[in-house]
Write a protein that holds these residues in place. Structure first.
Motif, mmCIF file in Angstrom:
data_model
loop_
_atom_site.group_PDB
_atom_site.id
_atom_site.type_symbol
_atom_site.label_atom_id
_atom_site.label_comp_id
_atom_site.label_asym_id
_atom_site.label_seq_id
_atom_site.Cartn_x
_atom_site.Cartn_y
_atom_site.Cartn_z
ATOM 1 N N MET A 38 36.364 35.851 68.890
ATOM 2 C CA MET A 38 35.628 34.806 68.202
ATOM 3 C C MET A 38 36.588 33.697 67.778
ATOM 4 O O MET A 38 37.675 33.951 67.295
ATOM 5 N N CYS A 39 36.170 32.478 67.957
ATOM 6 C CA CYS A 39 36.993 31.329 67.602
ATOM 7 C C CYS A 39 36.790 30.938 66.148
ATOM 8 O O CYS A 39 35.724 31.144 65.580
ATOM 9 N N SER A 40 37.821 30.347 65.586
ATOM 10 C CA SER A 40 37.719 29.804 64.242
ATOM 11 C C SER A 40 37.908 28.296 64.323
ATOM 12 O O SER A 40 38.574 27.783 65.224
ATOM 13 N N LEU A 41 37.301 27.595 63.391
ATOM 14 C CA LEU A 41 37.387 26.144 63.325
ATOM 15 C C LEU A 41 38.186 25.792 62.084
ATOM 16 O O LEU A 41 37.839 26.222 60.973
ATOM 17 N N VAL A 42 39.268 25.056 62.267
ATOM 18 C CA VAL A 42 40.145 24.674 61.166
ATOM 19 C C VAL A 42 40.110 23.154 61.057
ATOM 20 O O VAL A 42 40.363 22.445 62.040
ATOM 21 N N LEU A 43 39.798 22.657 59.876
ATOM 22 C CA LEU A 43 39.719 21.221 59.610
ATOM 23 C C LEU A 43 40.804 20.875 58.608
ATOM 24 O O LEU A 43 40.812 21.398 57.492
ATOM 25 N N ILE A 44 41.747 20.024 59.020
ATOM 26 C CA ILE A 44 42.870 19.657 58.163
ATOM 27 C C ILE A 44 42.800 18.163 57.864
ATOM 28 O O ILE A 44 42.620 17.352 58.768
ATOM 29 N N GLY A 45 42.959 17.807 56.595
ATOM 30 C CA GLY A 45 42.954 16.403 56.197
ATOM 31 C C GLY A 45 41.562 15.922 55.847
ATOM 32 O O GLY A 45 40.631 16.698 55.670
ATOM 33 N N GLU A 46 41.443 14.611 55.756
ATOM 34 C CA GLU A 46 40.176 13.981 55.363
ATOM 35 C C GLU A 46 39.294 13.777 56.590
ATOM 36 O O GLU A 46 39.672 13.076 57.522
ATOM 37 N N SER A 47 38.125 14.395 56.570
ATOM 38 C CA SER A 47 37.204 14.290 57.693
ATOM 39 C C SER A 47 35.803 14.640 57.219
ATOM 40 O O SER A 47 35.634 15.462 56.330
ATOM 41 N N ARG A 48 34.832 14.025 57.847
ATOM 42 C CA ARG A 48 33.428 14.366 57.584
ATOM 43 C C ARG A 48 32.806 15.042 58.808
ATOM 44 O O ARG A 48 31.593 15.157 58.910
ATOM 45 N N ALA A 49 33.633 15.484 59.743
ATOM 46 C CA ALA A 49 33.139 16.124 60.963
ATOM 47 C C ALA A 49 32.333 17.374 60.647
ATOM 48 O O ALA A 49 31.410 17.721 61.390
#
Length: 135
Positions: free
Chosen positions: A1-12
């Motif tokens: 299973m994949c993980s999603l990592v969001l780093i920094g400022e984002s509204r994605a």
């Protein structure tokens, strides 16, 4: 299973409902072959391994380990993901070359999407790329 990592400022993440997201405000180290990483504004990171790293093609970026796929998003067709047309209501996003996803290979394609005032074009392109990578 994949993980999603969001780093920094984002509204994605507003466009990525249904996926668990690991968020880091400004810095993270990633060492997971199954991670899809989105780098937002002011992101700093150390990537040891990941499936893909999604970056703003208009911003400078340091190199990645050889086996990590870089997905650049921007207005130039040289980017992996770009915008081929835009109206106030709609953007047409383009995957300009084949990418390695969690389940195989995704070939180039175009997809019209609703333009959102509260989300930047980069965040829309990054969410599009992440959705393709996680499928």
């Amino acid at each position: 299973m994949c993980s999603l990592v969001l780093i920094g400022e984002s509204r994605a993440e507003k466009l990525l409902s249904g996926y668990p997201i690991i968020k880091a405000r400004d810095y993270a180290a990633v060492d997971s072959e199954n991670a899809v990483v989105i780098l937002g504004k002011n992101a700093r990171c150390k990537i040891n391994s990941a499936l893909s790293v999604i970056v703003d093609g208009d911003e400078p970026f340091d190199s990645l380990p050889r086996d990590v796929q870089l997905i650049s998003c921007g207005v130039s067709p040289k980017n992996t993901v770009s915008i081929t047309s835009r109206t106030p209501e709609k953007l047409t996003l383009s995957l300009n070359r084949s990418i390695r996803t969690a389940s195989g290979i995704c070939e180039p394609l175009e997809l019209p999407v609703k333009a959102l005032e509260s989300v930047s074009e980069y965040d829309i392109m990054a969410a599009f790329a992440a959705n393709l990578l996680l499928k």
